[in-house]
Design an enzyme around this catalytic site. Sequence first.
Site, PDB file in Angstrom:
ATOM      1  N   SER A 270      31.908   5.252  15.175  1.00  0.00           N
ATOM      2  CA  SER A 270      32.079   6.517  14.389  1.00  0.00           C
ATOM      3  C   SER A 270      30.897   6.577  13.102  1.00  0.00           C
ATOM      4  O   SER A 270      30.680   7.557  12.484  1.00  0.00           O
ATOM      5  CB  SER A 270      33.348   7.040  13.751  1.00  0.00           C
ATOM      6  OG  SER A 270      33.758   5.962  12.881  1.00  0.00           O
TER       7      SER A 270
ATOM      8  N   LYS B 176      28.489   6.312   4.512  1.00  0.00           N
ATOM      9  CA  LYS B 176      28.969   7.129   5.684  1.00  0.00           C
ATOM     10  C   LYS B 176      29.900   8.179   4.903  1.00  0.00           C
ATOM     11  O   LYS B 176      30.408   7.809   3.830  1.00  0.00           O
ATOM     12  CB  LYS B 176      29.942   6.126   6.573  1.00  0.00           C
ATOM     13  CG  LYS B 176      30.820   6.708   7.487  1.00  0.00           C
ATOM     14  CD  LYS B 176      31.509   5.694   8.302  1.00  0.00           C
ATOM     15  CE  LYS B 176      32.374   6.150   9.447  1.00  0.00           C
ATOM     16  NZ  LYS B 176      33.142   5.282  10.047  1.00  0.00           N
TER      17      LYS B 176
ATOM     18  N   SER C   2      33.286   0.485  14.783  1.00  0.00           N
ATOM     19  CA  SER C   2      32.570   1.827  14.396  1.00  0.00           C
ATOM     20  C   SER C   2      31.418   1.519  13.596  1.00  0.00           C
ATOM     21  O   SER C   2      30.372   2.416  13.382  1.00  0.00           O
ATOM     22  CB  SER C   2      33.367   2.903  13.365  1.00  0.00           C
ATOM     23  OG  SER C   2      34.619   3.389  14.156  1.00  0.00           O
TER      24      SER C   2
END
Length: 612
Positions: A295, A218, A319
């Site tokens: 996310s 990420k 997330s």
Amino acid sequence: MALLLLLLATVLPAAAVYLCCVRRHTGSAAAVVQRREPGRAEARGRSPPRSSWAPRLCGTGLRLFVHVANTAFGQICLLPLILRLENLLLMRSLDIREDPTFIPEVAADITEDKSEAKSTADIIKQLLEARSDSPSDGFSFKGIKDYLECYQSGKLTPSQVAKNIIAVLEDCDKPTPPLRAVVQWDPEQIMLMAEASTARYRNKCTLSYLDGIPVCLKEEFKVVPYHHRVGTVYLGTEPETEDATVAKKLREAGAIIIGVSNMHELGTGTTGCNPNRYHKIPRNPYKPNHFTGGSSSGSAAAVAAGLCPVAIGTDGGGSVRIPSSFCGVVGLKGTFGRISSHGSLPLTYSTVGVGPMCTSVVDAAIAYSILAEPDPLCPYGLKQPKATLSGMCAPDLKGLKLGVDWTFFKECDEEVLSVCEKAVEHLQSLGASVVEVSLPEMEEVRAAHVICILSEMRDFLQPDFNKHFQEMNLDTRANLALASQFTALDYITANRQRTRSIRFLQDIFTTVHCILTPAVPSTAPRIYESDLLTGINDSAFTVRSMRFMQLANFTGIPGIVIPIGYSMAGLPIGFQVMAKWWDEAVLLRIGLKLEQFRCQTKKPSIYYDVLA
């Protein structure tokens, strides 16, 4: 002035109607909230879960809302009204006498587990050998086992696979719509790592089970030589020169880092919607006109689309687990502090967990076994017990007690509930016993978690909010504006609630080994054309998507999400298992058996077989 009147005409009638409905169904706030005695762990009467009243804002409506929210009128009148409507002022009505717990770092049980006769490497070897019973007809994701078989047999080398991945990365953003899973990648860097791995396989001196395995991280993590943008257009102006701890560990294990993945800007949402010029909206590989969840959006999409079998995400409010559920992959959030967060942007320091997102539970176990250990550079988790995979090779689930709060469990769509109830029956058929438990004060947990995560984000991002306000996405500005409404007293009271919630769970885990829930109450929502331009602010979806996620973030316990089926529309449905602190092994053991429940794996609409 005309715009302001338009907003009032839209918001205030809706608020009045909502308040009437709340009074009609629940009575006054005083009737719902009760004074609580300190130090007691009994559950009081459960109040129904709150559903957000707020409309789905996009386009002009979102621009207008963000503008007004950041005016004096918005700060004094509009946002306090929204907090009340969303029940986020609940903490102010409570008298909690427990001392606050600002960091959910819970000591491990002292008892020694003497059943771990085999080493972790031996367990992984046995698990990889046992996976050959997967159906040969039909679709199955290419996982670590498939890569290792290619490398060890000489059918393919890591260098050849890397070339295939580079070709895929060049191709996957050309179609309409583009996948937008991996947003930064460098073919030279990919080939350097792949060639080093190829040489190790040639010389039979591989570093780990991840040697030669493609992974992505990420964008919240620092990864050399990429820009540490964290989903924004203004951070990471220069290439990174130092790896986050997880990136360093992956390199040491011989993994091929194929790049950094897309994410919801600054981790402030659960859709993955990020319309800015560097990121754009990642697409759900199962249904490209649906969101991935956020996310850690790009990480889930990359795994589901076949770009890599392992990706790393962070999880402050679901997330890792929300996008894993929406994209039909396995997502593990470790115990708070179990996997180092050093080198990630410290957006929220008390609710975040780090974990892998993978094609299978075995792949998650492999990644977890390499990443989970104390990090001198990370202050949390330094006293953690050794990470094991104890019990994963057990043939059944005999002896395990699975806790279910059925009232809480059923707070989801009928389609999701039907599949999840059958999954519980499947676990029972393998010898586990289901014990009904009560999860107390979940509405307080919801409000307290929101206060903690938004307050910590606002604190860390205050300089950015002042300096880069116009460069932020609209929904980020809206969320940070709302966060500014919370006071120091709100934050302290929320952390007093954390103390209570941790004690409740400590009591519950004396009677059960884990807690079962659906992953997300619904499947992935649809993307609309206006979302591509301005993004969205959908409080109702955010509240609902985090319903089963917040308890683990707030208290620091680990959780895993397993894909168990599909909706009538073909979208993945996930199931969640949570366990006591540091007991990821039982999650992986149960997750392995849950994988057997899904009779068929459907191929995503977007899928690249880089081993073909």
